[in-house]
Design a protein around this motif. Structure first.
Motif, PDB file in Angstrom:
ATOM      1  N   ALA A  38       0.881  -1.178   0.000  1.00 19.12           N
ATOM      2  CA  ALA A  38       0.000   0.000   0.000  1.00 19.12           C
ATOM      3  C   ALA A  38       0.913   1.220   0.000  1.00 19.12           C
ATOM      4  O   ALA A  38       1.629   1.464   0.951  1.00 19.12           O
ATOM      5  CB  ALA A  38      -0.882  -0.018   1.243  1.00 19.12           C
ATOM      6  N   LYS A  40       0.290   4.606  -0.433  1.00 19.61           N
ATOM      7  CA  LYS A  40      -0.185   5.970  -0.216  1.00 19.61           C
ATOM      8  C   LYS A  40       0.882   6.805   0.492  1.00 19.61           C
ATOM      9  O   LYS A  40       1.551   6.306   1.387  1.00 19.61           O
ATOM     10  CB  LYS A  40      -1.502   5.978   0.565  1.00 19.61           C
ATOM     11  CG  LYS A  40      -1.467   5.285   1.909  1.00 19.61           C
ATOM     12  CD  LYS A  40      -2.844   5.366   2.574  1.00 19.61           C
ATOM     13  CE  LYS A  40      -2.909   4.592   3.868  1.00 19.61           C
ATOM     14  NZ  LYS A  40      -3.130   3.145   3.696  1.00 19.61           N
ATOM     15  N   ASN A  61      -4.770   4.285  -2.685  1.00 22.34           N
ATOM     16  CA  ASN A  61      -6.038   4.529  -2.016  1.00 22.34           C
ATOM     17  C   ASN A  61      -6.870   5.634  -2.584  1.00 22.34           C
ATOM     18  O   ASN A  61      -8.050   5.694  -2.341  1.00 22.34           O
ATOM     19  CB  ASN A  61      -5.773   5.056  -0.609  1.00 22.34           C
ATOM     20  CG  ASN A  61      -5.490   3.991   0.315  1.00 22.34           C
ATOM     21  OD1 ASN A  61      -4.441   3.391   0.195  1.00 22.34           O
ATOM     22  ND2 ASN A  61      -6.424   3.722   1.178  1.00 22.34           N
ATOM     23  N   ILE A  83      -7.096   0.220  -3.907  1.00 23.93           N
ATOM     24  CA  ILE A  83      -7.490  -0.444  -2.660  1.00 23.93           C
ATOM     25  C   ILE A  83      -8.312   0.453  -1.736  1.00 23.93           C
ATOM     26  O   ILE A  83      -8.731   0.017  -0.679  1.00 23.93           O
ATOM     27  CB  ILE A  83      -6.254  -0.983  -1.893  1.00 23.93           C
ATOM     28  CG1 ILE A  83      -5.278   0.142  -1.494  1.00 23.93           C
ATOM     29  CG2 ILE A  83      -5.515  -2.036  -2.723  1.00 23.93           C
ATOM     30  CD1 ILE A  83      -4.105  -0.333  -0.640  1.00 23.93           C
ATOM     31  N   ILE A 167     -10.846  -4.860   5.748  1.00 31.75           N
ATOM     32  CA  ILE A 167     -10.020  -4.153   6.736  1.00 31.75           C
ATOM     33  C   ILE A 167     -10.735  -4.338   8.070  1.00 31.75           C
ATOM     34  O   ILE A 167     -11.758  -3.697   8.314  1.00 31.75           O
ATOM     35  CB  ILE A 167      -9.921  -2.645   6.424  1.00 31.75           C
ATOM     36  CG1 ILE A 167      -9.462  -2.420   4.982  1.00 31.75           C
ATOM     37  CG2 ILE A 167      -9.002  -1.952   7.427  1.00 31.75           C
ATOM     38  CD1 ILE A 167      -9.539  -0.953   4.536  1.00 31.75           C
ATOM     39  N   MET A 208      -2.494  -6.272   7.212  1.00 39.98           N
ATOM     40  CA  MET A 208      -1.694  -5.077   6.958  1.00 39.98           C
ATOM     41  C   MET A 208      -0.415  -5.178   7.804  1.00 39.98           C
ATOM     42  O   MET A 208      -0.105  -6.245   8.319  1.00 39.98           O
ATOM     43  CB  MET A 208      -2.507  -3.831   7.276  1.00 39.98           C
ATOM     44  CG  MET A 208      -3.936  -3.904   6.730  1.00 39.98           C
ATOM     45  SD  MET A 208      -4.779  -2.331   6.502  1.00 39.98           S
ATOM     46  CE  MET A 208      -4.931  -1.737   8.151  1.00 39.98           C
ATOM     47  N   SER A 209       0.305  -4.077   7.928  1.00 43.88           N
ATOM     48  CA  SER A 209       1.616  -4.142   8.596  1.00 43.88           C
ATOM     49  C   SER A 209       1.586  -4.845   9.951  1.00 43.88           C
ATOM     50  O   SER A 209       2.478  -5.624  10.264  1.00 43.88           O
ATOM     51  CB  SER A 209       2.182  -2.735   8.780  1.00 43.88           C
ATOM     52  OG  SER A 209       2.563  -2.224   7.522  1.00 43.88           O
ATOM     53  N   ILE A 225       0.603  -4.192   2.596  1.00 43.04           N
ATOM     54  CA  ILE A 225       1.536  -3.705   3.603  1.00 43.04           C
ATOM     55  C   ILE A 225       2.110  -2.347   3.220  1.00 43.04           C
ATOM     56  O   ILE A 225       2.665  -2.181   2.127  1.00 43.04           O
ATOM     57  CB  ILE A 225       2.666  -4.738   3.789  1.00 43.04           C
ATOM     58  CG1 ILE A 225       2.061  -6.057   4.321  1.00 43.04           C
ATOM     59  CG2 ILE A 225       3.730  -4.194   4.738  1.00 43.04           C
ATOM     60  CD1 ILE A 225       3.025  -7.199   4.378  1.00 43.04           C
ATOM     61  N   GLY A 226       1.940  -1.383   4.112  1.00 42.51           N
ATOM     62  CA  GLY A 226       2.450  -0.042   3.855  1.00 42.51           C
ATOM     63  C   GLY A 226       3.625   0.297   4.750  1.00 42.51           C
ATOM     64  O   GLY A 226       4.789   0.170   4.386  1.00 42.51           O
ATOM     65  N   SER A 227       3.318   0.712   5.980  1.00 43.59           N
ATOM     66  CA  SER A 227       4.348   1.269   6.860  1.00 43.59           C
ATOM     67  C   SER A 227       5.453   0.284   7.226  1.00 43.59           C
ATOM     68  O   SER A 227       6.587   0.702   7.461  1.00 43.59           O
ATOM     69  CB  SER A 227       3.701   1.855   8.116  1.00 43.59           C
ATOM     70  OG  SER A 227       2.760   0.949   8.650  1.00 43.59           O
ATOM     71  N   ARG A 233       4.062   6.761   7.632  1.00 52.14           N
ATOM     72  CA  ARG A 233       3.585   7.627   6.537  1.00 52.14           C
ATOM     73  C   ARG A 233       3.846   9.088   6.856  1.00 52.14           C
ATOM     74  O   ARG A 233       3.612   9.552   7.959  1.00 52.14           O
ATOM     75  CB  ARG A 233       2.103   7.405   6.282  1.00 52.14           C
ATOM     76  CG  ARG A 233       1.867   6.245   5.353  1.00 52.14           C
ATOM     77  CD  ARG A 233       0.417   6.084   5.016  1.00 52.14           C
ATOM     78  NE  ARG A 233      -0.350   5.442   6.060  1.00 52.14           N
ATOM     79  CZ  ARG A 233      -0.339   4.131   6.307  1.00 52.14           C
ATOM     80  NH1 ARG A 233       0.415   3.335   5.597  1.00 52.14           N
ATOM     81  NH2 ARG A 233      -1.076   3.628   7.264  1.00 52.14           N
TER      82      ARG A 233
HETATM   83  C1  LIG Z   1      -2.830   2.017   4.112  1.00 55.56           C
HETATM   84  C2  LIG Z   1      -3.527   0.747   3.806  1.00 55.56           C
HETATM   85  C3  LIG Z   1      -2.938  -0.501   4.060  1.00 55.56           C
HETATM   86  C4  LIG Z   1      -1.601  -0.664   4.739  1.00 55.56           C
HETATM   87  O1  LIG Z   1      -1.534  -0.099   6.007  1.00 55.56           O
HETATM   88  P1  LIG Z   1      -0.240  -0.325   6.933  1.00 55.56           P
HETATM   89  O2  LIG Z   1      -0.789  -0.483   8.287  1.00 55.56           O
HETATM   90  O3  LIG Z   1       0.622   0.867   6.772  1.00 55.56           O
HETATM   91  O4  LIG Z   1       0.425  -1.563   6.453  1.00 55.56           O
HETATM   92  C5  LIG Z   1      -3.639  -1.633   3.694  1.00 55.56           C
HETATM   93  N1  LIG Z   1      -4.846  -1.569   3.103  1.00 55.56           N
HETATM   94  C6  LIG Z   1      -5.443  -0.405   2.838  1.00 55.56           C
HETATM   95  C7  LIG Z   1      -6.770  -0.397   2.179  1.00 55.56           C
HETATM   96  C8  LIG Z   1      -4.805   0.781   3.187  1.00 55.56           C
HETATM   97  O5  LIG Z   1      -5.413   1.937   2.948  1.00 55.56           O
END
Ligand SMILES: *Cc1c(COP(=O)(O)O)cnc(C)c1O
Length: 236
Positions: A38, A40, A61, A83, A167, A208-209, A225-227, A233
């Motif tokens: 992810a 963003k 996003n 997403i 989510i 997610m993370s 996975i983002g952070s 972020r």
């Molecule tokens: C930001 C986001 C993620 C990832 O979030 P992290 O906690 O940073 O890994 C996953 N799915 C969606 C839809 C998001 O918006």
């Protein structure tokens, strides 16, 4: 705060290892699990660096942000997906640019994706987003309405239903989160067993993370996975 390429590389390898471990622990192969990042708020130079390490799925996003970064992504070996929460009036801006829209949660939105895809002469893959924690003001179809929604949208032209996304509610209780993931997996298997025409349940996108390991143990085959990859972020 600055992002460091060396941190991204370290994080990437660490996440790959944990995904592999959770895959094996849940009776699957590492390559059965798709690692989507992810992205963003992350600048394209860092995203492209992760892609150069082997990252092959990214998700944005917000339509505006996706469009502003679009020309800079190095997408030769990488799938770009949507997403986030999607408004019907923005559908036309991303159809044809993304390989999968993970966040379809209403008949209205599905109809618009179908209509725009048909106009553009292409087919769009979608996931249906489920509000597994039944939270107010949160995207996703309520679990008890999922089957009805699938029946309503499965025969729309120019879209393919590929699976489910969720989510879960934010909470500290690991067992509680695992039970949401497990409920999702049960729903996916239940729908799969009904063998509805034009509905495949190949993808279960959750984790997610903070909880991707648990999500994989409960059946996820795509994590977002983002952070954990790019660091905290930075909102500008
Ligand atoms: C930001 C986001 C993620 C990832 O979030 P992290 O906690 O940073 O890994 C996953 N799915 C969606 C839809 C998001 O918006």
């Amino acid at each position: 705060m600055e992002r460091l390429l060396s941190d991204i590389e370290y994080n990437y390898n660490h996440i790959k290892e944990r995904i592999a471990e959770a895959a094996v622990k849940s009776g699957r192969k590492p390559e059965d699990i798709t690692f989507l990042s992810a992205t963003k708020t992350v600048e394209p130079e860092y995203i492209n660096y992760a892609i150069s390490l082997g990252l092959d799925h990214i998700g944005e996003n917000r339509v505006q942000e996706l469009l502003s970064k679009y020309d800079e992504y190095n997408l030769e070996n990488c799938s770009l997906q949507f997403i986030g929460h999607l408004q019907s009036n923005k559908v036309r801006q991303i159809v044809g640019k993304v390989d999968l829209i993970q966040s379809v949660d209403s008949l209205k939105l599905a109809k618009e994706v179908s209509r725009v895809s048909q106009n553009k002469n292409l087919t769009t893959d979608i996931l249906v987003e489920v509000n597994i924690g039944k939270e107010e003001n949160k995207s996703g179809v309520m679990p008890e309405m999922l089957e009805e929604l699938l029946y309503q949208i499965k025969d729309l032209p120019s879209i393919n239903i590929k699976g489910l996304m969720t989510i879960p509610p934010i909470c500290d209780d690991n067992n509680k989160i695992r039970s949401f993931f497990s409920d999702m997996n049960k729903m996916l298997l239940d729908i799969s067993s009904k063998k509805l025409d034009n509905v495949s349940m190949d993808i279960l996108s959750m984790g997610m993370s903070g909880d991707y390991y648990e999500a994989i143990l409960e059946g996820a085959n795509m994590v977002r996975i983002g952070s954990a990859l790019f660091g905290k972020r930075i909102y500008k």
